[in-house]
Scaffold this motif. Structure first.
Motif, short mmCIF file in Angstrom:
data_model
loop_
_atom_site.label_atom_id
_atom_site.label_comp_id
_atom_site.label_asym_id
_atom_site.label_seq_id
_atom_site.Cartn_x
_atom_site.Cartn_y
_atom_site.Cartn_z
N ASP A 242 54.81 43.74 33.32
CA ASP A 242 53.99 43.26 34.43
C ASP A 242 54.44 43.93 35.74
O ASP A 242 55.42 43.53 36.35
N GLU A 243 53.71 44.92 36.14
CA GLU A 243 54.01 45.68 37.36
C GLU A 243 55.50 45.95 37.53
O GLU A 243 56.08 45.62 38.55
N SER B 96 47.87 39.72 35.25
CA SER B 96 49.09 38.99 34.87
C SER B 96 48.74 37.82 33.96
O SER B 96 49.46 37.54 33.01
MG LIG Z 1 50.00 40.16 38.81
#
Ligand SMILES: [Mg+2]
Ligand SMILES: Nc1ncnc2c1ncn2[C@@H]1O[C@H](COP(=O)(O)OP(=O)(O)O)[C@@H](O)[C@H]1O
Lengths: 351, 294
Positions: free
Chosen positions: A158-159, A43
């Motif tokens: 991000d995910e 991240s």
């Molecule tokens: Mg992360």
């Protein structure tokens, strides 16, 4: 032409360094997936690219411009967050159009663009709804729509699938991949799930503790892992690892089995031998290991056998149609071309 | 109130072990609870009822404590509404309460947002400093305020009445706490979408804390509408009085004219009622979470 380049990127929070020099060039239109365990800095890398955090060192180049000192909005990127972050007080149309507010486009062109994005994402009927009238998958699509509408040089994810249930996750995985094939923008996608990484990526970047371990196509990282970490992180279940010793071109396992070393090595040195469960099968002419089956996991087309070998557990693959029974004694063997050798100290692949 | 709460907890927990005896005891608990609530309700409503009742009476009847006037009349309302002084005071109060409300909603949330979402050096100290002013009672502040107003020529002006309440530590604290519930993802998404920090605050963060803004608006409006000590001290001329200050002067002219005071008070509750009705519909919980997760 590289569309996104990271050069010796570092990031330090207070006194802890979380990124130790990330180098990567992403081609135009490439789908790159960062994968690694939680806390490895995925991240952070993405947030540096987006401009949400300042770099501590190194350079970020997007579309031929060094963007280190540019605001997020000036970087020609769009980001989709794990929590979607779509505004609950705005309709789907407003949410998608939000990114165009500062674009300077006339109203008619904006409406056209929103409709186009909604059509691509199959959301035309939902445009007037509020987020609380949408399912999780639909919300995620709105978030993707909001990113798409500005047609950025690079998409950052991000995910984005972590909050969806397993079935929806598989479906969205496919949708995002199809979407990428259709619109063709560069995508940098972050996940901790190696299956997601394997199935979606053109190239995978495997990270650990703020360092890149390996960059390669899914096939490369699977078949030619650069070190023991990559070997065990990619592929499920994990690769079996055995301590062994090489001398005079002979590989000797802890149980005394010997075979010709799959890679020519000089000297006398300890090594680690890695064999994927898929490649470790019962029978064969030159059995490597012997043990008793402790647990069976039928998966339909195949069965995973957990075999007790000299006090440790080894995972092997057995037939799905005629599985062995728990308690059976088996001898396991593997094709030398499917074996991986690693340096016992550094964990680096030997080849 | 606390007693009523306590009583509710015990019977329900006993009801879990349910049988007939606990059920009866629960009924008894219910009865006691309702009686307490009823008593509390009556105690709170009675002054209001007397206020309305008195406002409908002729002077001769004011000291009879009968609830229903023998000869109900609207003459007091005509008198009060026709009195220019009442119009001044009402106007002053509306102006002051409205401006302070707008100012608080704007500035308290601006400061609260900054303290909550920007990581700058010393923000914790700033926050503590603001909070600590909550511990100083108005009575202590009145003298410095007065001296300050005197030097700056603010005595007997609208600004003089308003300035101490244009921002409140309580409001800043309230808003800061509410902005904590706004996930950073929203703010970062807006930053990437190209909004500047002020736009992010105004068009992303503020709509997400509407319930808190509504609550703050109600508190501030009511607080300023009913404020008495400071407006009394800072004003001299009857044209500058606020309603609470002005209403007390109804009593000093010839004799205490309770029926007129009560009429003025009854009329003055109307705006508070309206403000409450306007803002309470924004006080709906859980608005923020709808944009997140599944
Ligand atoms: Mg992360
Ligand atoms: N704002 C921050 N302040 C201090 N440390 C942070 C901050 N953000 C992330 N970290 C640390 O940096 C490391 C990498 O975090 P992150 O990039 O979020 O990991 P990942 O996304 O791979 O799970 C973690 O050890 C985390 O604790």
């Amino acid at each position: 032409m590289a569309n996104l380049a990271l050069r010796n990127l570092t990031k330090t929070y207070d006194k802890t360094q979380v990124l130790h020099g990330i180098d990567l060039a992403v081609e135009d239109g490439e789908f790159v997936v960062f994968v690694g365990p939680s806390g490895c800095g995925k991240s952070t890398t993405l947030r540096l690219i987006a401009g949400l955090e300042e770099v501590s060192g190194g350079e970020i180049e997007i579309d031929g411009r060094i963007v280190n000192n540019l605001e997020p909005k000036e970087r020609n990127i769009a980001m989709v967050f794990q929590n979607y972050a779509i505004y609950p007080h705005m309709s789907v149309r407003k949410n998608i159009g939000f990114g165009l507010r500062t674009s300077g486009l006339p109203q008619a062109a904006r409406t056209k663009r929103i409709d186009e994005v909604a059509r691509i994402l199959d959301m035309t009927d939902l445009l007037d709804r509020k987020p609380n009238q949408l399912s999780g998958g639909q919300r995620q699509r709105v978030a993707i729509g909001r990113a798409m509408v500005r047609n950025p040089a690079v998409f950052l994810f991000d995910e984005p699938l972590s909050n969806l249930d397993a079935q929806l996750r598989t479906q969205m995985r496919l949708e995002i991949k199809k979407l990428h094939q259709r619109v063709g923008n560069t995508i940098v996608f972050v996940t901790h799930d190696q299956v997601e990484a394997m199935t979606m990526a053109d190239r995978i970047v495997i990270m650990k503790d703020g360092r890149i371990q390996q960059v390669g196509t899914p096939a490369q990282v699977y078949h030619k892992p650069a070190n023991t970490f990559v070997a065990q992180f990619i592929g499920a279940p994990s690769m079996n690892m055995f301590e062994a010793r090489v001398s005079a071109g002979q590989l000797t396992l802890a149980n005394g089995s010997t075979l010709a070393a799959p890679v020519p090595l000089f000297g006398d040195r300890p090594v680690i031998l890695g064999i994927r469960p898929d490649d470790l099968v019962a029978g064969g002419d030159a059995p490597l290991l012997e043990g008793r089956i402790e647990v069976l996991e039928p998966l339909g087309s195949e069965t995973l056998a957990y075999v007790g070998v000299a006090g440790r557990e080894v995972i092997a693959k057995a037939s799905g149609r005629a599985p062995p029974a728990v308690g059976d004694s088996v001898s396991l063997s593997a094709d030398p071309s499917n074996m991986h050798l690693f340096d016992a100290e550094t964990g680096e692949a030997l080849s | 109130m606390a007693t009523a709460e306590d009583l509710t907890i015990k019977p329900t927990s006993q009801a879990l072990l349910s049988d007939t005896a606990p059920a009866r005891r629960q009924n008894l608990g219910q009865v006691i609870r309702w009686m307490l609530l009823f008593g509390g309700g009556v105690a709170m409503v009675m002054p209001l009822v007397y206020m309305i009742s008195t406002s409908l009476k002729f002077p001769f009847e004011v000291y009879n404590l009968n609830l229903i006037p023998e000869e109900p009349t609207l003459e007091n309302y005509q008198l009060v509404l026709g009195d220019i002084r009442f119009a001044w005071w009402f106007g002053n109060s509306i102006l002051i309460a409205t401006l302070t409300t707008v100012s608080n909603v704007f500035f308290d949330s601006l400061v609260g947002y900054t303290l909550c979402k920007f990581k700058f050096r010393g923000r914790y100290i700033v926050f503590i400093a603001i909070l600590s002013t909550l511990m100083i009672p108005t009575e202590m502040l009145v003298i410095p305020w007065y001296l300050m107003s005197q030097q700056l020529g603010w005595l007997d002006t609208h600004w003089g009445i308003m300035f101490p309440g244009m921002m409140t530590a309580f409001g800043v604290f309230l808003m800061k706490q509410f902005f904590e519930t706004v996930p950073d993802d929203f703010i970062e998404a807006a930053r990437i979408d190209g909004l500047n920090e002020f736009q992010i605050w105004w068009s992303v963060a503020m709509p997400l804390v509407k319930p808190a803004l509504a609550a703050l608006a109600i508190f501030v409006f009511l607080g300023n509408w009913t404020a008495f000590i400071w407006p009394l001290i800072v004003t001299n001329s009857p044209e500058m009085y606020t309603l609470p200050v002005g209403l007390t002067t109804f009593s000093v002219e010839q004799q205490v004219e309770w029926e007129l005071i009560m009429t003025g008070a009854a009329i003055s509750t109307l705006p508070t009622l309206i403000v409450f009705l306007i803002f309470q519909r924004f006080i709906i919980r859980g608005v923020v979470m709808a944009g997140l997760k599944g």
